[in-house]
Design an enzyme around this catalytic site. Sequence first.
Site, PDB file in Angstrom:
ATOM      1  N   ARG A 109     -35.401 -55.038  12.133  1.00 53.43           N
ATOM      2  CA  ARG A 109     -35.090 -55.915  13.123  1.00 53.43           C
ATOM      3  C   ARG A 109     -33.973 -55.128  13.995  1.00 53.43           C
ATOM      4  NH1 ARG A 109     -32.395 -61.759  11.736  1.00 53.43           N
ATOM      5  NH2 ARG A 109     -34.828 -62.128  11.896  1.00 53.43           N
ATOM      6  N   ASP A 231     -35.328 -73.473  18.871  1.00 58.05           N
ATOM      7  CA  ASP A 231     -34.642 -72.230  18.425  1.00 58.05           C
ATOM      8  C   ASP A 231     -33.261 -72.580  19.143  1.00 58.05           C
ATOM      9  OD1 ASP A 231     -33.929 -69.983  17.349  1.00 58.05           O
ATOM     10  OD2 ASP A 231     -35.135 -68.790  18.686  1.00 58.05           O
ATOM     11  N   CYS A 271     -36.838 -72.383  13.689  1.00 63.45           N
ATOM     12  CA  CYS A 271     -36.901 -71.117  12.813  1.00 63.45           C
ATOM     13  C   CYS A 271     -35.603 -71.125  12.059  1.00 63.45           C
ATOM     14  CB  CYS A 271     -37.249 -69.817  13.694  1.00 63.45           C
ATOM     15  SG  CYS A 271     -36.050 -69.563  14.921  1.00 63.45           S
TER      16      CYS A 271
HETATM   17  N1  NVA Z   1     -33.720 -66.358  18.758  1.00 58.40           N
HETATM   18  C1  NVA Z   1     -32.963 -65.967  17.633  1.00 58.40           C
HETATM   19  C2  NVA Z   1     -33.867 -66.299  16.548  1.00 58.40           C
HETATM   20  C3  NVA Z   1     -32.950 -66.278  15.167  1.00 58.40           C
HETATM   21  C4  NVA Z   1     -33.726 -66.181  13.821  1.00 58.40           C
HETATM   22  C5  NVA Z   1     -32.167 -64.799  17.920  1.00 58.40           C
HETATM   23  O1  NVA Z   1     -32.884 -63.796  18.151  1.00 58.40           O
HETATM   24  O2  NVA Z   1     -31.040 -64.716  17.462  1.00 58.40           O
HETATM   25  N1   CP Z   2     -35.434 -67.192  11.318  1.00 59.00           N
HETATM   26  C1   CP Z   2     -34.930 -65.991  10.696  1.00 59.00           C
HETATM   27  O1   CP Z   2     -35.227 -65.046  11.469  1.00 59.00           O
HETATM   28  O2   CP Z   2     -33.783 -66.116  10.235  1.00 59.00           O
HETATM   29  P1   CP Z   2     -32.825 -64.876   9.936  1.00 59.00           P
HETATM   30  O3   CP Z   2     -32.053 -64.453  11.087  1.00 59.00           O
HETATM   31  O4   CP Z   2     -31.874 -65.450   8.905  1.00 59.00           O
HETATM   32  O5   CP Z   2     -33.572 -63.921   9.324  1.00 59.00           O
END
Ligand code: NVA
Ligand code: CP
Length: 312
Positions: A109, A231, A271
Amino acid sequence: MLPAHLKGRDFLRVNDWAPEELVLVLDHADRLKARQRERVPHLLLEGRTLGMIFQKPSTRTRVSFEVGIAQLGGTGLYLAAGDLQLGRGETIKDTAIVLSRYLDGIMIRTFEQADVDELAAHADVPVINGLTDEFHPCQALADVLTIRERLGGFEGSRVAYLGDGNNVCHSLMVACAKLGMDFVAATPSGYEPSKEVVGWARAAAEAEGTTVELTTDPREAATGADVLYTDVWTSMGQEEEREQRLADLAGYGIDEDLVSLASERAIVLHCLPAHYGEEITEDVLYGPRSAVWDQAENRLHAQKALMAFVIR
Ligand code: NVA
Ligand code: CP
């Protein structure tokens, strides 16, 4: 039997996988979900280790991957990016080569999609994208798994995404198009999904005989929709833009009024994490149409299926 041709495959973006490959993952996720419910062991990755590099925070992604690999008989290794030599200038290439000597798979990530692509280019083990600024493909797998579970299939379904045309919107759009659902994104101008990704989704939709539409009108998008999806308005890394985003995205949140425009069977997805009163009201999040908690659970089952397929 697991599909041998998927062993070693990266999962970097939904668009890289064929519709039938995505369906294989979903079908296996259903099986693994049932086995887990009944506490039937399914040690498909005994002795394997998944490294999980995080450059951004996470609740669901971290826990679902770590628990998922454990349920498959393997081990998850949490690697905070700042604690690796990566944070002190070791290259992504060298990191990929070294980690491939220890690990059987890498989940990452981070911010830039290009960094994930580079990691995958140099790693000998499969790389799974756990969210970048551009994409969130694992989320999309859980999303479509939940839609299929709740609506009984994909055919004839219309998914409306409301709010910021972001990473989650991108992956969801392509997944819906590939799986034969109509998709519409309602965003304020300036917050549209990327033209390139819309192009991919439209190409997939054309092959399936479905549509991908963009609008600035949330009510138009919600009318008759079978899925209302939203989201956060401020994604990780955009914190300095929060006030501007709150102002620009006001009116795009999902509330009871918007839900009343959707089809009779409509479900609401998010999400998570949620911000009550911004992109969704607390009433809707906890209301009868919400499938959000199943959706969060399905991260586990979808990613277990994915790992079982790609990790050797
Ligand atoms: N669009 C959000 C999703 C979090 C799971 C982000 O990138 O922070
Ligand atoms: N939806 C999602 O990816 O949640 P986290 O940021 O908690 O991993």
